[in-house]
Structures are given as C-alpha cells and as structure tokens.
Design a protein around this motif. Structure first.
Motif, PDB file in Angstrom:
ATOM      1  N   PHE A   1      58.355 -11.332-103.565  1.00  0.00           N
ATOM      2  CA  PHE A   1      58.539 -10.759-104.895  1.00  0.00           C
ATOM      3  C   PHE A   1      60.024 -10.543-105.187  1.00  0.00           C
ATOM      4  O   PHE A   1      60.503 -10.870-106.276  1.00  0.00           O
ATOM      5  CB  PHE A   1      57.776  -9.436-105.036  1.00  0.00           C
ATOM      6  N   LEU A   2      60.761 -10.016-104.221  1.00  0.00           N
ATOM      7  CA  LEU A   2      62.201  -9.790-104.419  1.00  0.00           C
ATOM      8  C   LEU A   2      62.940 -11.103-104.653  1.00  0.00           C
ATOM      9  O   LEU A   2      63.857 -11.169-105.477  1.00  0.00           O
ATOM     10  CB  LEU A   2      62.799  -9.040-103.229  1.00  0.00           C
ATOM     11  N   GLU A   3      62.547 -12.147-103.948  1.00  0.00           N
ATOM     12  CA  GLU A   3      63.164 -13.463-104.144  1.00  0.00           C
ATOM     13  C   GLU A   3      62.831 -14.001-105.536  1.00  0.00           C
ATOM     14  O   GLU A   3      63.697 -14.559-106.216  1.00  0.00           O
ATOM     15  CB  GLU A   3      62.702 -14.439-103.061  1.00  0.00           C
ATOM     16  N   LEU A   4      61.587 -13.832-105.956  1.00  0.00           N
ATOM     17  CA  LEU A   4      61.174 -14.233-107.305  1.00  0.00           C
ATOM     18  C   LEU A   4      61.993 -13.482-108.358  1.00  0.00           C
ATOM     19  O   LEU A   4      62.507 -14.080-109.302  1.00  0.00           O
ATOM     20  CB  LEU A   4      59.683 -13.966-107.509  1.00  0.00           C
ATOM     21  N   GLU A   5      62.139 -12.178-108.158  1.00  0.00           N
ATOM     22  CA  GLU A   5      62.923 -11.366-109.089  1.00  0.00           C
ATOM     23  C   GLU A   5      64.373 -11.855-109.150  1.00  0.00           C
ATOM     24  O   GLU A   5      64.931 -12.019-110.241  1.00  0.00           O
ATOM     25  CB  GLU A   5      62.880  -9.896-108.655  1.00  0.00           C
ATOM     26  N   LYS A   6      64.953 -12.117-107.993  1.00  0.00           N
ATOM     27  CA  LYS A   6      66.341 -12.585-107.941  1.00  0.00           C
ATOM     28  C   LYS A   6      66.499 -13.890-108.719  1.00  0.00           C
ATOM     29  O   LYS A   6      67.410 -14.034-109.544  1.00  0.00           O
ATOM     30  CB  LYS A   6      66.765 -12.767-106.489  1.00  0.00           C
ATOM     31  N   LYS A   7      65.624 -14.841-108.473  1.00  0.00           N
ATOM     32  CA  LYS A   7      65.705 -16.138-109.148  1.00  0.00           C
ATOM     33  C   LYS A   7      65.431 -16.006-110.643  1.00  0.00           C
ATOM     34  O   LYS A   7      66.072 -16.665-111.453  1.00  0.00           O
ATOM     35  CB  LYS A   7      64.731 -17.125-108.515  1.00  0.00           C
ATOM     36  N   THR A   8      64.478 -15.165-110.993  1.00  0.00           N
ATOM     37  CA  THR A   8      64.103 -14.994-112.399  1.00  0.00           C
ATOM     38  C   THR A   8      65.265 -14.481-113.236  1.00  0.00           C
ATOM     39  O   THR A   8      65.483 -14.947-114.353  1.00  0.00           O
ATOM     40  CB  THR A   8      62.908 -14.028-112.516  1.00  0.00           C
TER      41      THR A   8
ATOM     42  N   GLU B   1      68.521 -14.669-112.623  1.00  0.00           N
ATOM     43  CA  GLU B   1      69.776 -15.425-112.595  1.00  0.00           C
ATOM     44  C   GLU B   1      70.020 -16.026-113.974  1.00  0.00           C
ATOM     45  O   GLU B   1      69.085 -16.416-114.670  1.00  0.00           O
ATOM     46  CB  GLU B   1      69.695 -16.558-111.573  1.00  0.00           C
ATOM     47  N   ALA B   2      71.278 -16.114-114.339  1.00  0.00           N
ATOM     48  CA  ALA B   2      71.622 -16.733-115.618  1.00  0.00           C
ATOM     49  C   ALA B   2      71.247 -18.205-115.594  1.00  0.00           C
ATOM     50  O   ALA B   2      71.437 -18.890-114.587  1.00  0.00           O
ATOM     51  CB  ALA B   2      73.113 -16.566-115.907  1.00  0.00           C
ATOM     52  N   GLY B   3      70.695 -18.656-116.671  1.00  0.00           N
ATOM     53  CA  GLY B   3      70.354 -20.062-116.863  1.00  0.00           C
ATOM     54  C   GLY B   3      70.590 -20.352-118.328  1.00  0.00           C
ATOM     55  O   GLY B   3      71.650 -20.011-118.864  1.00  0.00           O
ATOM     56  N   CYS B   4      69.612 -20.928-118.990  1.00  0.00           N
ATOM     57  CA  CYS B   4      69.713 -21.100-120.444  1.00  0.00           C
ATOM     58  C   CYS B   4      69.783 -19.734-121.122  1.00  0.00           C
ATOM     59  O   CYS B   4      70.437 -19.571-122.147  1.00  0.00           O
ATOM     60  CB  CYS B   4      68.522 -21.891-120.980  1.00  0.00           C
ATOM     61  N   LEU B   5      69.094 -18.770-120.525  1.00  0.00           N
ATOM     62  CA  LEU B   5      69.170 -17.383-120.991  1.00  0.00           C
ATOM     63  C   LEU B   5      70.070 -16.605-120.046  1.00  0.00           C
ATOM     64  O   LEU B   5      69.994 -16.780-118.823  1.00  0.00           O
ATOM     65  CB  LEU B   5      67.781 -16.729-121.016  1.00  0.00           C
ATOM     66  N   SER B   6      70.866 -15.728-120.593  1.00  0.00           N
ATOM     67  CA  SER B   6      71.729 -14.894-119.757  1.00  0.00           C
ATOM     68  C   SER B   6      70.895 -13.827-119.053  1.00  0.00           C
ATOM     69  O   SER B   6      69.773 -13.507-119.462  1.00  0.00           O
ATOM     70  CB  SER B   6      72.790 -14.206-120.622  1.00  0.00           C
ATOM     71  N   ARG B   7      71.446 -13.272-117.994  1.00  0.00           N
ATOM     72  CA  ARG B   7      70.780 -12.170-117.295  1.00  0.00           C
ATOM     73  C   ARG B   7      70.529 -11.014-118.266  1.00  0.00           C
ATOM     74  O   ARG B   7      69.460 -10.405-118.239  1.00  0.00           O
ATOM     75  CB  ARG B   7      71.634 -11.709-116.117  1.00  0.00           C
ATOM     76  N   LYS B   8      71.493 -10.735-119.130  1.00  0.00           N
ATOM     77  CA  LYS B   8      71.341  -9.650-120.092  1.00  0.00           C
ATOM     78  C   LYS B   8      70.111  -9.873-120.960  1.00  0.00           C
ATOM     79  O   LYS B   8      69.297  -8.960-121.139  1.00  0.00           O
ATOM     80  CB  LYS B   8      72.591  -9.528-120.973  1.00  0.00           C
ATOM     81  N   HIS B   9      69.958 -11.070-121.486  1.00  0.00           N
ATOM     82  CA  HIS B   9      68.816 -11.345-122.361  1.00  0.00           C
ATOM     83  C   HIS B   9      67.495 -11.277-121.605  1.00  0.00           C
ATOM     84  O   HIS B   9      66.491 -10.805-122.146  1.00  0.00           O
ATOM     85  CB  HIS B   9      68.998 -12.687-123.075  1.00  0.00           C
ATOM     86  N   LYS B  10      67.497 -11.706-120.370  1.00  0.00           N
ATOM     87  CA  LYS B  10      66.287 -11.608-119.562  1.00  0.00           C
ATOM     88  C   LYS B  10      65.932 -10.144-119.293  1.00  0.00           C
ATOM     89  O   LYS B  10      64.758  -9.758-119.320  1.00  0.00           O
ATOM     90  CB  LYS B  10      66.457 -12.374-118.252  1.00  0.00           C
ATOM     91  N   GLU B  11      66.940  -9.322-119.032  1.00  0.00           N
ATOM     92  CA  GLU B  11      66.682  -7.891-118.811  1.00  0.00           C
ATOM     93  C   GLU B  11      66.156  -7.228-120.087  1.00  0.00           C
ATOM     94  O   GLU B  11      65.273  -6.364-120.016  1.00  0.00           O
ATOM     95  CB  GLU B  11      67.942  -7.178-118.312  1.00  0.00           C
ATOM     96  N   LEU B  12      66.676  -7.618-121.226  1.00  0.00           N
ATOM     97  CA  LEU B  12      66.177  -7.064-122.489  1.00  0.00           C
ATOM     98  C   LEU B  12      64.731  -7.485-122.728  1.00  0.00           C
ATOM     99  O   LEU B  12      63.908  -6.676-123.196  1.00  0.00           O
ATOM    100  CB  LEU B  12      67.081  -7.478-123.648  1.00  0.00           C
ATOM    101  N   MET B  13      64.401  -8.717-122.396  1.00  0.00           N
ATOM    102  CA  MET B  13      63.007  -9.165-122.511  1.00  0.00           C
ATOM    103  C   MET B  13      62.115  -8.343-121.580  1.00  0.00           C
ATOM    104  O   MET B  13      61.029  -7.889-121.979  1.00  0.00           O
ATOM    105  CB  MET B  13      62.895 -10.654-122.163  1.00  0.00           C
ATOM    106  N   ALA B  14      62.567  -8.149-120.367  1.00  0.00           N
ATOM    107  CA  ALA B  14      61.792  -7.373-119.397  1.00  0.00           C
ATOM    108  C   ALA B  14      61.634  -5.920-119.854  1.00  0.00           C
ATOM    109  O   ALA B  14      60.577  -5.312-119.655  1.00  0.00           O
ATOM    110  CB  ALA B  14      62.453  -7.437-118.019  1.00  0.00           C
TER     111      ALA B  14
END
Length: 118
Positions: free
Chosen positions: A33-40, A42-55
């Motif tokens: 789960f921690l590895e999944l979270e780490k990979k999820t 990571e910045a890609g097409c979406l920035s980490r910030k945007h992913k955190e806001l979605m979460a």
C-alpha cells in the motif's frame, strides 16, 4: 483553534506515527500500500499538488477525517494555496452534498492546524 479539534488532529497524527511500524511488521499488504501511495502521488501529467487536492476532495466525500487531515497537510506541503483548498472543498460539497459540507469543516480545521504548526 478549538482545543478539542486541535487535540483530535494531534491524536490522529500520533496514532498514524505510532502504528506505522506495527502495520509494517504485522500486515502483509501495508508495504505494498505504501509503495502504491508513493507511485500514485508522484508527479506525472498531474502534479503532486493536484493529486493531493483530488484525494482531499475524495476524503471529504468518504468522510475519512484522518485522510482529510493527511491530504490537507500533503496538499499544503506540495504548494497548495488556501484558495485551492477552498475550491477543492467546493468540488467535494458539489459531489457529496450536505454530508460533504459537514466534513469540509474538518478540512478547514486541519488547514488551520497545519498553518499554526509552521
């Protein structure tokens, strides 16, 4: 900030830190789960910030206070502004209706808490 809310958030943070190693040592899925979270996040097409806001929005709709606190903190660490947090809350309220509005109050408390901790 209300002492009850501050204590509640501090307890959630303490519990997360306290039980991390216990989960790591005893739960076979936790490291995955921690590895999944780490990979999820990571910045890609979406920035980490945007992913955190979605979460954060999802956490509000699913009514998970520990998740709300964590993702508010992580969004702030990733550079989210207060305005971005508020717009994320708007999305959660639209998607989750009245219950999301109620849990959005916890997001505001978590935002205040983490701003005070700086």
């Amino acid at each position: 900030m209300d002492k009850f809310i501050k204590d509640k958030i501090n307890q959630s943070i303490s519990d997360r830190k306290k039980h991390h190693s216990r989960f790591s040592e005893n739960c076979s899925t936790y490291s995955s789960f921690l590895e999944l979270e780490k990979k999820t996040f990571e910045a890609g097409c979406l920035s980490r910030k945007h992913k955190e806001l979605m979460a954060l929005s999802i956490s509000i709709v699913t009514k998970c206070e520990p998740c709300i606190e964590w993702h508010v903190q992580q969004a702030c660490l990733a550079g989210a502004s207060d305005k971005e947090i508020y717009e994320t809350i708007d999305v959660a309220i639209e998607m989750g209706g009245g219950p999301a509005a109620a849990y959005s109050r916890f997001a505001l408390n978590a935002l205040d808490f983490h701003k005070e901790e700086k």
